[in-house]
Structure formats: structure tokens, C-alpha cells
Design a protein around this motif. Structure first.
Motif, PDB file in Angstrom:
ATOM      1  N   UNK A 224       0.782  -1.217   0.002  1.00  0.00           N
ATOM      2  CA  UNK A 224       0.134  -0.101  -0.012  1.00  0.00           C
ATOM      3  C   UNK A 224       0.814   1.121  -0.123  1.00  0.00           C
ATOM      4  N   UNK A 225       1.880   1.077   0.848  1.00  0.00           N
ATOM      5  CA  UNK A 225       2.800   2.184   0.741  1.00  0.00           C
ATOM      6  C   UNK A 225       3.449   2.550  -0.714  1.00  0.00           C
ATOM      7  N   UNK A 226       3.888   1.340  -1.243  1.00  0.00           N
ATOM      8  CA  UNK A 226       4.392   1.490  -2.622  1.00  0.00           C
ATOM      9  C   UNK A 226       3.644   2.409  -3.410  1.00  0.00           C
ATOM     10  N   UNK A 227       2.325   1.939  -3.352  1.00  0.00           N
ATOM     11  CA  UNK A 227       1.270   2.476  -4.423  1.00  0.00           C
ATOM     12  C   UNK A 227       1.015   4.036  -4.102  1.00  0.00           C
ATOM     13  N   UNK A 228       0.952   4.434  -2.652  1.00  0.00           N
ATOM     14  CA  UNK A 228       0.785   5.766  -2.124  1.00  0.00           C
ATOM     15  C   UNK A 228       1.777   6.609  -2.601  1.00  0.00           C
ATOM     16  N   UNK A 229       2.998   6.107  -2.442  1.00  0.00           N
ATOM     17  CA  UNK A 229       4.230   6.771  -2.693  1.00  0.00           C
ATOM     18  C   UNK A 229       4.885   7.026  -4.219  1.00  0.00           C
ATOM     19  N   UNK A 230       4.282   5.942  -5.130  1.00  0.00           N
ATOM     20  CA  UNK A 230       4.905   5.720  -6.301  1.00  0.00           C
ATOM     21  C   UNK A 230       5.018   7.094  -7.071  1.00  0.00           C
ATOM     22  N   UNK A 231       6.168   7.348  -7.579  1.00  0.00           N
ATOM     23  CA  UNK A 231       6.566   8.552  -8.381  1.00  0.00           C
ATOM     24  C   UNK A 231       7.092   8.345  -9.783  1.00  0.00           C
ATOM     25  N   UNK A 232       7.296   7.012 -10.132  1.00  0.00           N
ATOM     26  CA  UNK A 232       7.632   6.537 -11.345  1.00  0.00           C
ATOM     27  C   UNK A 232       6.551   6.226 -12.262  1.00  0.00           C
ATOM     28  N   UNK A 233       5.631   7.299 -12.425  1.00  0.00           N
ATOM     29  CA  UNK A 233       4.345   7.068 -13.117  1.00  0.00           C
ATOM     30  C   UNK A 233       4.188   8.332 -13.722  1.00  0.00           C
ATOM     31  N   UNK A 234       3.398   8.361 -15.063  1.00  0.00           N
ATOM     32  CA  UNK A 234       3.034   9.514 -15.540  1.00  0.00           C
ATOM     33  C   UNK A 234       2.223  10.445 -14.836  1.00  0.00           C
ATOM     34  N   UNK A 235       1.419   9.772 -14.079  1.00  0.00           N
ATOM     35  CA  UNK A 235       0.731  10.559 -12.763  1.00  0.00           C
ATOM     36  C   UNK A 235       0.625   9.760 -11.688  1.00  0.00           C
ATOM     37  N   UNK A 236       0.464  10.267 -10.687  1.00  0.00           N
ATOM     38  CA  UNK A 236       0.581   9.729  -9.295  1.00  0.00           C
ATOM     39  C   UNK A 236      -0.919   8.793  -9.336  1.00  0.00           C
ATOM     40  N   UNK A 237      -1.025   7.797  -8.553  1.00  0.00           N
ATOM     41  CA  UNK A 237      -2.194   6.842  -8.455  1.00  0.00           C
ATOM     42  C   UNK A 237      -3.098   7.787  -7.608  1.00  0.00           C
ATOM     43  N   UNK A 238      -4.521   7.790  -8.129  1.00  0.00           N
ATOM     44  CA  UNK A 238      -5.390   8.557  -7.562  1.00  0.00           C
ATOM     45  C   UNK A 238      -5.808   7.762  -6.215  1.00  0.00           C
ATOM     46  N   UNK A 239      -6.722   8.461  -5.316  1.00  0.00           N
ATOM     47  CA  UNK A 239      -7.270   7.797  -4.238  1.00  0.00           C
ATOM     48  C   UNK A 239      -7.944   6.684  -4.566  1.00  0.00           C
ATOM     49  N   UNK A 240      -8.769   6.804  -5.645  1.00  0.00           N
ATOM     50  CA  UNK A 240      -9.839   5.498  -6.375  1.00  0.00           C
ATOM     51  C   UNK A 240      -8.840   4.482  -6.708  1.00  0.00           C
TER      52      UNK A 240
END
Ligand code: HEM
Length: 413
Positions: A224-240
């Protein structure tokens, strides 16, 4: 594969295939599914399941070759409008474009890549050791101690704790999640309340929304922390996106692995030849686990929606039509598996599609395999005999094949 039940079973040999309803969970209870799927593969490999009073019709493929062809073809078949009958028949999935399994294209690729970093065999090597140790402890607590329910007393505790550890879900919340999962996905009777199902799904989503908020404040080294803090994406993961992917992990991890383990114990209790092969160490555990996965195929089907007209064998699938791939039939296809109705723990090669195929191939396949292997290993090392002490209880589902209860006695070695 015939299972006793009080519901009048379909006569697979005589049934009018055009009238069989694959959306009805009752179709899979008490029916000789080996015979039924054998007829579908031979007579109606690309079958049109007629519409019901309140739902559309859909296609169903039962041959291995056709199922794999659809799984691979994400250009012409999309997952983004649902990937199981439950959502496809409604016409949408509320997690569409947010949850991995119902997202296509570039966003799917980048979320999958992110999540794979937490699920690769390299990262999971340590987790596999914990799974084996936990499974062994669970077996040690029940072997030689009289009658038990293998589902409730052993199988239910294995996968939830693995995924629970990976997501760092507090220990005291895990049973609650298993109960919500069961209400969401699989039931053991026809009398179920759809409202209750929806409530359970919402409970899981709310639960993970709170946990994600906590990980934002206090990140750890969990998924979960990996998803919340992911920076290596074209845009961060949204809450949904975060909440739906947590939901999918917990649902995917828990249910199918449990069903494979329970199915393994049931089949081994009925098959002395294969039981002896296992306990005498005549078969490698990894090879045996693959056959258990093929034999049990817990996810009976997955599905897609055609986004263009497609010709498959002698049928035209129209753009917008629902297509379902029946893993449970494909994994018994004699064109691919020699003597498919034989449970053969030494079967090699074993190219089953219990984990699907192609771009959406199961993210947790390594973990699923680890769970089944751990159960087989504990059986081999600790158990002399499996004795069925009551009637196994089948799940009421058109999606998950398996048992919610398996009364047995495990005699000690
Ligand atoms: C996808 C089966 C265990 C998480 C899939 C698919 C199948 C499957 C057939 C393909 C779905 C599709 O094409 O639409 C199974 C079976 C399991 C198992 C039989 C155990 C015996 C797990 C575990 C996890 C998991 C342990 C989590 C850790 C997922 C996820 C996807 C998926 C997230 C979506 C992947 C994507 O869309 O890219 N699973 N699964 N599964 N599974 Fe599993």
C-alpha cells in the motif's frame, strides 16, 4: 467432477446445450461438469448463451485454443468494461480504468509494472518461507486431533495472512476481511442478499481508504505504501486507484488460493494412487501444485467485451458483445492435455490457464503457487491419511469453483 446436492442436477449428457444457462450458479451444482464441458468443446465451442429476462446474452468459449486467443487479444477484446460475468452483464464495472484487472493500455502497463515490483519471485522468496512455516504450524495444530473443517480450520488462514503481511494489514482485521470477501464473491446457497454483497464490498473499500490515508502519513515497506508513494508514473495513483487495487489484491489473493488448497485435499482423499505418489515423494511438489491448479481451476471464467467485430470459428462476435473464456473447460481440453480427466500429479508439461494468459496474467501467480505448494508439502510431511468425515459444501457461484466446508480427519504420520 460430479458433486452431490439437493438441487436437481442438469443431465449433462442429454441437456439441450443451447438452453443451458452459464450465468446461473445452479448450473454448476450437482452437474457432471466434465461431461457438460466435453459436449460444449465438441458441439458448441463458440456458444451463444441466450439472454435472460433481465440480462443480455453472451458468448462462451470452452476450447483452450480459443480461450487463449481471446486472453491475448487486448486490441479487440477489452477488460475495461468488466472482466467477470457479474460486472459484464451489468454493462459496467465501477472500478473500470482504476483497478488493474479492468484497466487496459498504457495505464494498465504502468500500474502493473509498479505492482510487479512488490510481487516478483525475487521479492517474494522471503514471503514464501513464511507461508511454508505458517502452513506447517496450522497443520501441526490439527493433524492427529480428530475431525476438523479443512476450509475453516486451515485453508482460510493461509492466503489472507500472506497478503495481509504484504499489505501490512493489522492482524486483528484479517478475519473481518475474509468474511467480507466471502460475502462479496462466493456463497454456499442460492438465498443471498445482493444488498449485503454490496455492503461487504463497500466495507472493504472504506477499510482500505482509511489504511491508505494512514500510509500516506506514515509510509512503510508494504504494497500500500508503494502505491501511495509511487513517483515513477506518468501521474500519481489517485485515491480510487489505490483503494480499488487494494481491494483487488485482497480479493484475488484470498479466494482462489483457498479454493485450490481445499480442492487438493478433497481430491487426494479420493485418489489413493496419487496420495501415495505424494507422500512417498514420487512427485516434485512444484509439479504436483501445477496439477492441483489445473484440476481445481478456482476462477471458472473470466470475460471481456469485444470492441470490434471478430470472427471466431463459425461465429461473428459483434462489437459490444460480451465474451467469456471458461478456464474450467479449457484446462480439461484433450487437444492440449493428455488424458485430461486423470488427476496426475506428475503431469508435465502442464500449460493450464488457471491464472489466465496474456497481458492480464495473474499478478499473484507466484503466491498462488506458493500457497498450494505449502499445503502439499505439509500433507506430505505430516499426514498419513486423509479421511472424509462429512459432505463437502459447494460454493454457489458462476465464477468461483470450490468448497466452503470440507469435513476431514488428518491422521498423523
Ligand atoms: C488476475 C487467477 C491468486 C491477484 C488473475 C487472472 C486469473 C487469476 C485467471 C486473469 C484475469 C483476467 O484475465 O481478466 C488466480 C488464481 C489464483 C490467484 C487461480 C490462486 C490459485 C492471486 C493472488 C493475487 C492475485 C495470490 C494477489 C497477490 C491478481 C491480480 C490480477 C489477477 C491483481 C489482475 C492482473 C492484471 O489485470 O494485470 N488471477 N489468481 N491473484 N490476479 Fe490472480
Amino acid at each position: 467432477m460430479t458433486i452431490g446436492s439437493s438441487i436437481p442436477a442438469l443431465d449433462a449428457a442429454a441437456a439441450d446445450l443451447a438452453a443451458v444457462d452459464l450465468a446461473d450458479p445452479g448450473t454448476f451444482i450437482g452437474t457432471d461438469l466434465t461431461a457438460l464441458w466435453g459436449r460444449f468443446r465438441a458441439e458448441r465451442p463458440v456458444h451463444w448463451n441466450a439472454p435472460g429476462p433481465d440480462r443480455p446474452g453472451f458468448w462462451a468459449v470452452s476450447r483452450y485454443e480459443d480461450a487463449v486467443a481471446v486472453y491475448k487479444d487486448s486490441q479487440r477484446f477489452t477488460s475495461a468494461r468488466g472482466n467477470v460475468l457479474a460486472t459484464l452483464l451489468q454493462g459496467h464495472d465501477s472500478a473500470s480504468g482504476k483497478m488493474l484487472a479492468v484497466t487496459d493500455g498504457e495505464r494498465h502497463r504502468e500500474i502493473r509494472k509498479l505492482m510487479l515490483t512488490s510481487f516478483s519471485p525475487r521479492v517474494l522468496g522471503r514471503v514464501a518461507e513464511q507461508v511454508r512455516a505458517r502452513t506447517r504450524r496450522l497443520f501441526e495444530g490439527v493433524v492427529g486431533r480428530g475431525p476438523l473443517d479443512f476450509a475453516a480450520d486451515v485453508a482460510d488462514h493461509i492466503p489472507i495472512n500472506t497478503i495481509g503481511d504484504l499489505m501490512n494489514v493489522p492482524q486483528e482485521d484479517r478475519q473481518k476481511l475474509v468474511d467480507w470477501n466471502t460475502q462479496t464473491l462466493s456463497r454456499d446457497s442460492a438465498e443471498h442478499d445482493e444488498f449485503e454483497e454490496l455492503l461487504a464490498r463497500n466495507e472493504i473499500l472504506l477499510y482500505f481508504s482509511a489504511l491508505a490515508a494512514e500510509r500516506r502519513r506514515k509510509p512503510g515497506d508494504d504494497v500500500i505504501s508503494a502505491m501511495v508513494n509511487a513517483t515513477d508514473l506518468t501521474r500519481p495513483l489517485s485515491e480510487d486507484e489505490i483503494v480499488f487495487n487494494c481491494y483487488s489484491l485482497i480479493l484475488g489473493a484470498d479466494e482462489s488460493s483457498r479454493m485450490s488448497s481445499i480442492g487438493a485435499v478433497l481430491e487426494l482423499s479420493r485418489n489413493p494412487e496419487q496420495w501415495n505418489a505424494l507422500i512417498n515423494g514420487d512427485v516434485a511438489i512444484e509439479t504436483a501444485a501445477e496439477e492441483v491448479l489445473r484440476w481445481t481451476t478456482p476462477a471458472m471464467h473470466f470475460g471481456r467485451r469485444a470492441i470490434t467485430d471478430v470472427v471466431l470459428r463459425d461465429q461473428v462476435i459483434r462489437s459490444g458483445d460480451i465474451m467469456t473464456m471458461w478456464n474450467t473447460a479449457a484446462n480439461y481440453d484433450g487437444a492440449v492435455f493428455a488424458d485430461p480427466e486423470r488427476f496426475d500429479l506428475a503431469r508435465t508439461p502442464n500449460r493450464h490457464i488457471a491464472f489466465g494468459y496474456g497481458p492480464h496474467f495473474c499478478l499473484g501467480a507466484f503466491l498462488g503457487r506458493t500457497h498450494v505448494a505449502a499445503v502439499l508439502e505439509s500433507l506430505r510431511d505430516l499426514v498419513a491419511e486423509i479421511r472424509l468425515t462429512g459432505e463437502p459444501k459447494r460454493l454457489w457461484s458462476n465464477f468461483v469453483y470450490g468448497y466452503s466446508s470440507l469435513p476431514v480427519e488428518l491422521k498423523a504420520k
